[in-house]
Design a protein around this motif. Structure first.
Motif, PDB file in Angstrom:
ATOM      1  N   HIS A   1     -49.157  36.986 -18.088  1.00  0.00           N
ATOM      2  CA  HIS A   1     -48.637  37.653 -16.898  1.00  0.00           C
ATOM      3  C   HIS A   1     -47.945  38.986 -17.193  1.00  0.00           C
ATOM      4  O   HIS A   1     -47.929  39.870 -16.341  1.00  0.00           O
ATOM      5  CB  HIS A   1     -47.665  36.719 -16.174  1.00  0.00           C
ATOM      6  CG  HIS A   1     -48.322  35.507 -15.578  1.00  0.00           C
ATOM      7  ND1 HIS A   1     -49.041  35.542 -14.409  1.00  0.00           N
ATOM      8  CD2 HIS A   1     -48.353  34.213 -16.006  1.00  0.00           C
ATOM      9  CE1 HIS A   1     -49.493  34.335 -14.126  1.00  0.00           C
ATOM     10  NE2 HIS A   1     -49.097  33.502 -15.080  1.00  0.00           N
ATOM     11  N   PHE A   2     -47.350  39.097 -18.389  1.00  0.00           N
ATOM     12  CA  PHE A   2     -46.591  40.312 -18.713  1.00  0.00           C
ATOM     13  C   PHE A   2     -46.962  40.771 -20.118  1.00  0.00           C
ATOM     14  O   PHE A   2     -46.130  40.779 -21.022  1.00  0.00           O
ATOM     15  CB  PHE A   2     -45.090  40.044 -18.586  1.00  0.00           C
ATOM     16  CG  PHE A   2     -44.697  39.449 -17.261  1.00  0.00           C
ATOM     17  CD1 PHE A   2     -44.699  40.228 -16.114  1.00  0.00           C
ATOM     18  CD2 PHE A   2     -44.362  38.105 -17.162  1.00  0.00           C
ATOM     19  CE1 PHE A   2     -44.354  39.678 -14.887  1.00  0.00           C
ATOM     20  CE2 PHE A   2     -44.021  37.551 -15.948  1.00  0.00           C
ATOM     21  CZ  PHE A   2     -44.018  38.339 -14.799  1.00  0.00           C
ATOM     22  N   TYR A   3     -48.213  41.135 -20.262  1.00  0.00           N
ATOM     23  CA  TYR A   3     -48.780  41.457 -21.574  1.00  0.00           C
ATOM     24  C   TYR A   3     -48.017  42.577 -22.266  1.00  0.00           C
ATOM     25  O   TYR A   3     -47.618  42.447 -23.423  1.00  0.00           O
ATOM     26  CB  TYR A   3     -50.252  41.835 -21.415  1.00  0.00           C
ATOM     27  CG  TYR A   3     -50.926  42.275 -22.691  1.00  0.00           C
ATOM     28  CD1 TYR A   3     -51.414  41.330 -23.594  1.00  0.00           C
ATOM     29  CD2 TYR A   3     -51.063  43.633 -23.005  1.00  0.00           C
ATOM     30  CE1 TYR A   3     -52.030  41.722 -24.772  1.00  0.00           C
ATOM     31  CE2 TYR A   3     -51.675  44.029 -24.180  1.00  0.00           C
ATOM     32  CZ  TYR A   3     -52.149  43.074 -25.063  1.00  0.00           C
ATOM     33  OH  TYR A   3     -52.740  43.467 -26.224  1.00  0.00           O
ATOM     34  N   PHE A   4     -47.800  43.694 -21.553  1.00  0.00           N
ATOM     35  CA  PHE A   4     -47.213  44.875 -22.188  1.00  0.00           C
ATOM     36  C   PHE A   4     -45.802  44.595 -22.705  1.00  0.00           C
ATOM     37  O   PHE A   4     -45.483  44.884 -23.865  1.00  0.00           O
ATOM     38  CB  PHE A   4     -47.176  46.043 -21.195  1.00  0.00           C
ATOM     39  CG  PHE A   4     -46.539  47.284 -21.760  1.00  0.00           C
ATOM     40  CD1 PHE A   4     -47.223  48.084 -22.655  1.00  0.00           C
ATOM     41  CD2 PHE A   4     -45.238  47.632 -21.416  1.00  0.00           C
ATOM     42  CE1 PHE A   4     -46.632  49.228 -23.194  1.00  0.00           C
ATOM     43  CE2 PHE A   4     -44.643  48.770 -21.942  1.00  0.00           C
ATOM     44  CZ  PHE A   4     -45.346  49.568 -22.838  1.00  0.00           C
ATOM     45  N   SER A   5     -44.920  44.039 -21.850  1.00  0.00           N
ATOM     46  CA  SER A   5     -43.531  43.802 -22.265  1.00  0.00           C
ATOM     47  C   SER A   5     -43.447  42.758 -23.372  1.00  0.00           C
ATOM     48  O   SER A   5     -42.604  42.860 -24.262  1.00  0.00           O
ATOM     49  CB  SER A   5     -42.683  43.373 -21.066  1.00  0.00           C
ATOM     50  OG  SER A   5     -43.146  42.157 -20.518  1.00  0.00           O
TER      51      SER A   5
ATOM     52  N   ILE B   1     -45.854  42.044 -25.729  1.00  0.00           N
ATOM     53  CA  ILE B   1     -46.328  42.651 -26.982  1.00  0.00           C
ATOM     54  C   ILE B   1     -45.308  43.651 -27.512  1.00  0.00           C
ATOM     55  O   ILE B   1     -45.028  43.699 -28.723  1.00  0.00           O
ATOM     56  CB  ILE B   1     -47.695  43.323 -26.778  1.00  0.00           C
ATOM     57  CG1 ILE B   1     -48.751  42.275 -26.404  1.00  0.00           C
ATOM     58  CG2 ILE B   1     -48.116  44.074 -28.044  1.00  0.00           C
ATOM     59  CD1 ILE B   1     -48.918  41.161 -27.421  1.00  0.00           C
ATOM     60  N   LEU B   2     -44.719  44.450 -26.608  1.00  0.00           N
ATOM     61  CA  LEU B   2     -43.701  45.413 -27.033  1.00  0.00           C
ATOM     62  C   LEU B   2     -42.501  44.707 -27.644  1.00  0.00           C
ATOM     63  O   LEU B   2     -41.931  45.177 -28.643  1.00  0.00           O
ATOM     64  CB  LEU B   2     -43.261  46.255 -25.832  1.00  0.00           C
ATOM     65  CG  LEU B   2     -42.286  47.406 -26.126  1.00  0.00           C
ATOM     66  CD1 LEU B   2     -42.913  48.413 -27.078  1.00  0.00           C
ATOM     67  CD2 LEU B   2     -41.861  48.081 -24.829  1.00  0.00           C
ATOM     68  N   MET B   3     -42.133  43.562 -27.076  1.00  0.00           N
ATOM     69  CA  MET B   3     -41.023  42.774 -27.619  1.00  0.00           C
ATOM     70  C   MET B   3     -41.321  42.346 -29.055  1.00  0.00           C
ATOM     71  O   MET B   3     -40.472  42.457 -29.948  1.00  0.00           O
ATOM     72  CB  MET B   3     -40.780  41.544 -26.749  1.00  0.00           C
ATOM     73  CG  MET B   3     -39.700  40.606 -27.278  1.00  0.00           C
ATOM     74  SD  MET B   3     -39.794  38.968 -26.523  1.00  0.00           S
ATOM     75  CE  MET B   3     -41.335  38.341 -27.189  1.00  0.00           C
ATOM     76  N   PHE B   4     -42.533  41.861 -29.308  1.00  0.00           N
ATOM     77  CA  PHE B   4     -42.902  41.424 -30.652  1.00  0.00           C
ATOM     78  C   PHE B   4     -42.967  42.601 -31.627  1.00  0.00           C
ATOM     79  O   PHE B   4     -42.614  42.455 -32.805  1.00  0.00           O
ATOM     80  CB  PHE B   4     -44.234  40.670 -30.627  1.00  0.00           C
ATOM     81  CG  PHE B   4     -44.120  39.255 -30.145  1.00  0.00           C
ATOM     82  CD1 PHE B   4     -43.369  38.330 -30.851  1.00  0.00           C
ATOM     83  CD2 PHE B   4     -44.754  38.848 -28.986  1.00  0.00           C
ATOM     84  CE1 PHE B   4     -43.257  37.010 -30.419  1.00  0.00           C
ATOM     85  CE2 PHE B   4     -44.646  37.535 -28.533  1.00  0.00           C
ATOM     86  CZ  PHE B   4     -43.896  36.612 -29.247  1.00  0.00           C
ATOM     87  N   VAL B   5     -43.409  43.764 -31.167  1.00  0.00           N
ATOM     88  CA  VAL B   5     -43.432  44.964 -32.013  1.00  0.00           C
ATOM     89  C   VAL B   5     -42.011  45.352 -32.398  1.00  0.00           C
ATOM     90  O   VAL B   5     -41.716  45.628 -33.577  1.00  0.00           O
ATOM     91  CB  VAL B   5     -44.133  46.130 -31.292  1.00  0.00           C
ATOM     92  CG1 VAL B   5     -43.948  47.431 -32.081  1.00  0.00           C
ATOM     93  CG2 VAL B   5     -45.616  45.825 -31.106  1.00  0.00           C
ATOM     94  N   PHE B   6     -41.110  45.373 -31.417  1.00  0.00           N
ATOM     95  CA  PHE B   6     -39.704  45.679 -31.691  1.00  0.00           C
ATOM     96  C   PHE B   6     -39.110  44.662 -32.666  1.00  0.00           C
ATOM     97  O   PHE B   6     -38.377  45.022 -33.586  1.00  0.00           O
ATOM     98  CB  PHE B   6     -38.899  45.676 -30.395  1.00  0.00           C
ATOM     99  CG  PHE B   6     -39.055  46.920 -29.561  1.00  0.00           C
ATOM    100  CD1 PHE B   6     -39.773  47.997 -30.025  1.00  0.00           C
ATOM    101  CD2 PHE B   6     -38.475  47.007 -28.312  1.00  0.00           C
ATOM    102  CE1 PHE B   6     -39.919  49.155 -29.269  1.00  0.00           C
ATOM    103  CE2 PHE B   6     -38.611  48.153 -27.542  1.00  0.00           C
ATOM    104  CZ  PHE B   6     -39.327  49.230 -28.022  1.00  0.00           C
TER     105      PHE B   6
ATOM    106  N   GLY C   1     -33.383  42.093 -25.035  1.00  0.00           N
ATOM    107  CA  GLY C   1     -33.403  42.475 -23.630  1.00  0.00           C
ATOM    108  C   GLY C   1     -34.760  42.264 -22.997  1.00  0.00           C
ATOM    109  O   GLY C   1     -34.871  41.741 -21.874  1.00  0.00           O
ATOM    110  N   LEU C   2     -35.822  42.658 -23.702  1.00  0.00           N
ATOM    111  CA  LEU C   2     -37.177  42.455 -23.190  1.00  0.00           C
ATOM    112  C   LEU C   2     -37.513  40.976 -23.058  1.00  0.00           C
ATOM    113  O   LEU C   2     -38.166  40.558 -22.094  1.00  0.00           O
ATOM    114  CB  LEU C   2     -38.192  43.140 -24.114  1.00  0.00           C
ATOM    115  CG  LEU C   2     -38.292  44.665 -24.009  1.00  0.00           C
ATOM    116  CD1 LEU C   2     -39.177  45.211 -25.125  1.00  0.00           C
ATOM    117  CD2 LEU C   2     -38.851  45.067 -22.648  1.00  0.00           C
ATOM    118  N   ALA C   3     -37.059  40.166 -24.025  1.00  0.00           N
ATOM    119  CA  ALA C   3     -37.310  38.725 -23.962  1.00  0.00           C
ATOM    120  C   ALA C   3     -36.629  38.099 -22.750  1.00  0.00           C
ATOM    121  O   ALA C   3     -37.233  37.298 -22.025  1.00  0.00           O
ATOM    122  CB  ALA C   3     -36.819  38.059 -25.252  1.00  0.00           C
TER     123      ALA C   3
END
Length: 215
Positions: free
Chosen positions: A145-149, A151-156, A188-190
């Motif tokens: 449902h929230f692919y971008f946020s 994936i970005l969370m895991f990158v961070f 925060g993203l999580a």
């Protein structure tokens, strides 16, 4: 840039703000519990990193007699809040959320007195990964449902761990500040993704069957 280690802690307002918003919106006490943990973890970390600046420490603790106390509190609280945030973001039910969070805090406190630093980091990562894998369905829904946020969370998160393991030498203040910024941003993203996921895929089921008189 002189006080970047201290200023980087302001990123804690991101996950704290999300948690307080979730608490106000849903009366979510797990969110309030997580926010309070983030708050005192940031406080302990600021107190410890004050010792990285001699001009400040002259006013704070000139002989550095309290450094070991702040060092212990910072590391213990940081390890504990990482697991608490994982439990919160992966939507553990209240009973298991509080039980595992408390047990992990006790475990890390014992580790601080008995286990080498490198092994503690490994234990934190292992407990965090295993806790997340137990809730693999939540991770799947987050990616769906929230692919971008997500994936970005895991990158961070991955970059934060790299900075933590490689902070040293003349670039210590910069690299360790990036650890603060990236780990707090991923938290925060999580929390934000968890809040949005609750709206799309709620997990609380209201039980409407009449109460039975039998045991």
């Amino acid at each position: 840039m002189d006080y970047i280690l201290l200023v980087s802690h302001t990123l804690v307002l991101f996950p704290i703000g999300v948690c307080f918003w979730q608490y106000k919106k849903e009366t979510d006490y797990k969110a309030l519990y997580t926010a309070s943990g983030l708050l005192y973890t940031a406080f302990f970390s600021i107190c410890m990193h004050t010792y990285d600046y001699p001009d400040l420490i002259q006013k704070w603790d000139e002989k550095s007699v309290k450094f070991s106390m702040w060092f212990l509190l910072d590391h213990w609280a940081s390890e504990s809040i990482i697991i608490t945030t994982v439990l919160y973001a992966t939507r553990y039910h209240s009973d298991w959320f509080y039980i595992i969070s408390h047990l992990s805090s006790v475990l890390f406190l014992i580790c601080e007195f008995t286990v080498p630093r490198e092994l503690i980091i490994f234990i934190v990562i292992t407990v965090g990964v295993l806790s997340a894998l137990v809730k693999i369905k939540t991770l799947y829904l987050a990616v769906k449902h929230f692919y971008f946020s997500t994936i970005l969370m895991f990158v961070f998160l991955g970059t934060a761990v790299y900075c933590l393991l490689n902070a040293g030498g003349s670039d210590y203040k910069i690299i360790h500040s990036m650890w603060h910024i990236l780990i707090l941003s991923s938290a925060g993203l999580a929390c934000l993704t968890k809040s949005r996921l609750d709206a799309v895929c709620p997990i609380d089921v209201i039980y409407t069957r009449p109460t039975s008189r039998s045991m």
